[in-house]
Write an enzyme that holds these catalytic residues in place. Structure first.
Site, PDB file in Angstrom:
ATOM      1  N   GLU A  89      -4.832  -8.654  -0.680  1.00 14.67           N
ATOM      2  CA  GLU A  89      -5.536  -8.408   0.584  1.00 14.67           C
ATOM      3  C   GLU A  89      -7.019  -8.240   0.308  1.00 14.67           C
ATOM      4  OE1 GLU A  89      -4.391  -5.478   3.444  1.00 14.67           O
ATOM      5  OE2 GLU A  89      -2.253  -5.936   3.277  1.00 14.67           O
TER       6      GLU A  89
ATOM      7  N   GLU B 200       0.804  -1.223   0.000  1.00 17.11           N
ATOM      8  CA  GLU B 200       0.000   0.000   0.000  1.00 17.11           C
ATOM      9  C   GLU B 200       0.842   1.281   0.000  1.00 17.11           C
ATOM     10  OE1 GLU B 200      -2.926  -0.419   3.103  1.00 17.11           O
ATOM     11  OE2 GLU B 200      -3.894  -2.098   2.098  1.00 17.11           O
TER      12      GLU B 200
END
Length: 770
Positions: free
Chosen positions: A497, A247
């Site tokens: 994820e 991220e």
């Protein structure tokens, strides 16, 4: 050279028999984000700022405990592990000082993962940069290298850190993610990705801070890669690839006006400063700012809040001993002063903002910066450095490229970066459920559609009804996958994820044992994964130490599929019937109208069997937890199965030809698979499907195939643990349907199901009039 255990062909994964491999994975583990010594879950403050003297040996779990956890995951049908580790775990003691004990522990755990037949890819994980900026990832010394003083973050709100919150147990849910838009992360991510462009005075050891940070991070990852290669038995056999960075965030790069909150900043919660207010707070000035609350349709303003640091600064003081880590900071980078003031953004003598558009354009090209420009220039510059470091060790490494979350991917199609060994690895969470910690089966929102401007108004993005919600999830994931193909080229897509919060509805399930809401949410997410055309996923998350009081022990998150306070799904609903009868007394009945989902709960049971050895652990592993729980009685007296029936589900493992579609209807316990193959499947090379015995007891399975023959048995390759359907079919388009034990939602294990009522009999008979 031996053939690769897993290789990429176009946008599919292939095994040594040229079958398409569908990767069904899990993140291991959530508690890898914090050290073992001292043991510091995010809510604990003991020795927190002694960040150089820590150890992560024992993460994600000890070698002895690894047998239990790996056997459990294997029995649940997982084939892929996203191996979570942090930069801090390797290089916490200081620049260039690697923790070889942790490296060797990691190698031992990876060897066991190999014994259990997993594919593993390594995830250099970070969340809002570091534990010391409210998340996980980078070592403490990197914060000091950037000229910041982490001890001053609470007063200046440069970062919201769990253990410095006045009452950690009341730390606002998901507020940690707002740290991306607070001073510490804005400064550090700007430096990491674009320091040479926007922070040219930040020179340390003769390098700009951008190169200094990136070089150390990439070198630490490469060091681990070298050690894994030197182990001699892990490359390709178990470690099949590396992810770029979890991220990534652009910091302030692209802000058109730092005096206002940019329109693309969708997440706001609590006191929400503009970048300019964050700068002022970091220099000790008080600011009044909007306070935000996150509601069902997103954040909304709720009054204002005055934040007064009372003169305390987030920057290192001028008299700080900068020799601590052995680096030499350039004299042009002055401590005790805001770095942005040193670059002329504002005047500290008058508190006047001078260059509100400082980050709006690329200083080199004078082009306006948006997120897409940032991704293609600065993210890709970092990604190339990371890729080259790893492939210099593993020439055949599969590179999992993760661009900024939900942003447009980099334009790589047809370029030199269109690497045939690259995987697009996006993330997706149902934001409404994650932020509200509630499964709303009545409505949800097409967030991705809103971000891509597909609606005239967000009101049109609302989806009503559970079927529409499930389809909306699937369509969002499909759109993300297709966007990856359009921009990055023809590569596999693995969602690395995706997950759900378990502490929904004020932890209702922990007080009652009723996990109906969690089961519905988990099933909806898997429905989307199975229907979107992706090549696999890694569910977030497996946290061995999760408990009902503190969840995943990190920032109030509670997404682990296991908990020391819950039970483990038995191999079969008929196992240990005597124990099930006694356990059923604590189940929640269907007439409990206080349930947030107004439905029956799953039943409760435990099936502990003592493991005998490594291989036998696969088939007879103890499912009892190795951890002891101190959870208060009101949150731990009603253990449930944690919605395991929704994530322990069938899936294609290896397909002769290509998968066209597949899916599992949990309510009707029906699995379907459609494939296309130029060649027939044979007894030696067959199409293989994982069938969990819980849903598909071997003596109660109905199979329909379009051609050929099939067998269902325990996979000999894993000593009889994984129940596998092996199908020898003809070439062409073929279909498979497998029906297992259909149970009413929430029926207790071991209990006889009640006879269907009149309405249900009509449904079962296919009555179309009703």
């Amino acid at each position: 050279m031996a053939p690769l255990r897993l290789r990429i062909e176009g946008r599919t994964f292939r095994d040594t028999n040229n079958r398409e491999v569908t990767l069904r994975g899990i993140n291991v583990a959530g508690d890898a984000k914090f050290p073992t010594s001292p043991d510091l879950p995010s809510h604990k403050s003991d020795r927190f700022y002694e960040g150089d003297d820590v150890s992560f040996v024992g993460r994600p779990f000890s070698v002895d405990e690894a047998h239990l956890h790996f056997s459990r995951l294997r029995r649940w049908g997982y084939s892929l592990i996203r191996y979570v580790f942090t930069w801090e775990a390797i290089e916490h003691a200081g620049p260039g000082k690697y923790d070889e004990d942790w490296v060797q522990h990691t190698i031992q755990v990876l060897r066991l993962a190999k014994d259990y037949g997993f594919y593993v890819f390594m995830d250099p994980h970070q969340d809002v940069w570091s534990r010391f900026t409210g998340g996980s990832g980078a070592p403490m010394w990197t914060v000091y290298a950037c000229g910041l003083n982490p001890r001053a973050f609470p007063a200046t709100e440069a970062a919201w850190v769990h253990n410095t919150y006045p009452q950690p147990a009341e730390y606002p849910k998901m507020i940690w993610a707002t740290n991306y838009s607070r001073l510490a992360c804005q400064v550090i991510f700007t430096m990491f990705f674009a320091g040479k462009a926007f922070v040219p005075k930040a020179i340390i050891d003769g390098k700009n801070i951008q190169d200094y940070l990136q070089d150390h991070f990439v070198s630490a990852c490469r060091h681990l890669a070298v050690r894994i290669q030197e182990a001699g038995d892990l490359e390709n056999g178990v470690v099949i690839g590396w992810e770029s960075m979890n991220e990534p965030n652009k910091g302030l790069v692209g802000y058109q006006d730092i005096s206002v909150i940019p329109s693309e900043q969708k997440l706001q919660k609590g006191p929400s400063p503009t970048a300019w207010q964050a700068i002022l707070l970091g220099s000790g000035r008080s600011c009044e700012m909007a306070n935000w609350v996150f509601g069902g349709l997103g954040p909304y303003k709720s009054g204002t809040t005055l934040v007064d640091p009372k003169g305390e600064m987030a920057w290192l003081p001028a008299d700080y001993d900068d020799s601590r880590y052995g680096w030499k900071r350039d004299p042009g980078w002055k401590l005790g002063e805001c770095i942005w003031a040193q670059h002329g953004l504002w005047d500290p003598s008058s508190d006047e903002l001078l260059k509100k558009d400082y980050f709006a354009k690329d200083p080199e090209s004078d082009r306006k910066i948006d997120y897409e420009y940032f991704t293609n220039k600065w993210f890709m510059s970092y990604y190339r450095k990371h890729r080259e470091a790893i492939t210099s060790v593993y020439s055949n490494a599969i590179m999992f490229c993760q661009p900024p979350v939900l942003e447009i991917p980099p334009s790589l199609k047809g370029t030199e970066d269109d690497d045939p060994n690259m995987v697009f690895s996006p993330h997706y969470y149902d934001g409404v459920t994650l932020m509200m910690k509630k499964w709303n089966r009545y409505w949800n929102v097409d967030v991705f559609g809103i971000l891509r401007g597909r609606y005239l108004s967000p009101a049109f993005a609302i989806k009503v009804g559970e079927t529409a919600i499930r389809n909306c999830f699937r369509d969002q994931l499909s759109a993300i996958r297709r966007e990856g193909v359009d921009y990055m080229g023809n590569h596999p897509c693995v969602f690395t994820e995706i997950g759900i919060p378990y502490d929904m509805d004020d932890k209702y399930a922990y007080k009652t044992g009723d996990y109906t809401s969690q089961s519905s949410a988990m099933d909806a997410n898997h429905f989307a994964l199975e229907g979107c055309g992706a090549n696999g996923y890694a569910l977030w998350v497996y946290t061995a130490m999760n408990n009902h009081e503190w969840g995943d022990l990190w920032n109030g998150e509670d997404l682990s599929i296991v908990s020391v306070d819950d039970k483990i799904l038995p191999v079969s609903p008929s196992a240990n019937a005597k124990d099930q009868k006694s356990a059923s007394a604590s189940s929640t009945s269907s007439d409990d109208r206080s349930s947030p989902a107004f439905s029956e709960s799953r039943s409760n049971n435990n099936s502990p069997v003592a493991p005998r050895n490594l291989r036998q652990t696969l088939s007879t592993a103890s499912m009892a937890s190795l951890q002891r729980s101190n959870t208060p009685a009101e949150l731990g007296s009603k253990p449930g199965y944690r919605a395991a029936e929704a994530y322990v589900r069938p899936s294609p493992m290896a397909t002769v030809g290509n998968v066209i579609s597949y899916g599992f209807d949990l309510r009707n316990c029906t699995f379907t698979l459609v494939l296309e193959s130029a060649d027939a499947a044979t007894e030696e090379v067959s199409t293989e499907v994982f069938l969990p015995e819980y849903h598909f007891p071997k003596d109660n399975i109905a199979v329909e195939v379009s051609s050929g023959k099939w067998t269902v048995k325990a996979d000999d390759a894993d000593d009889g643990v994984i129940q596998v359907l092996k199908w020898q079919h003809e070439g062409g388009r073929q279909s498979l349907t497998v029906k297992g034990v259909k149970r009413r939602q929430g029926t207790s294990l071991g209990q006889e199901e009640p006879a269907p009522g009149y309405l249900e009999q009509c449904w079962q008979s296919g009555c179309t009039i009703m």
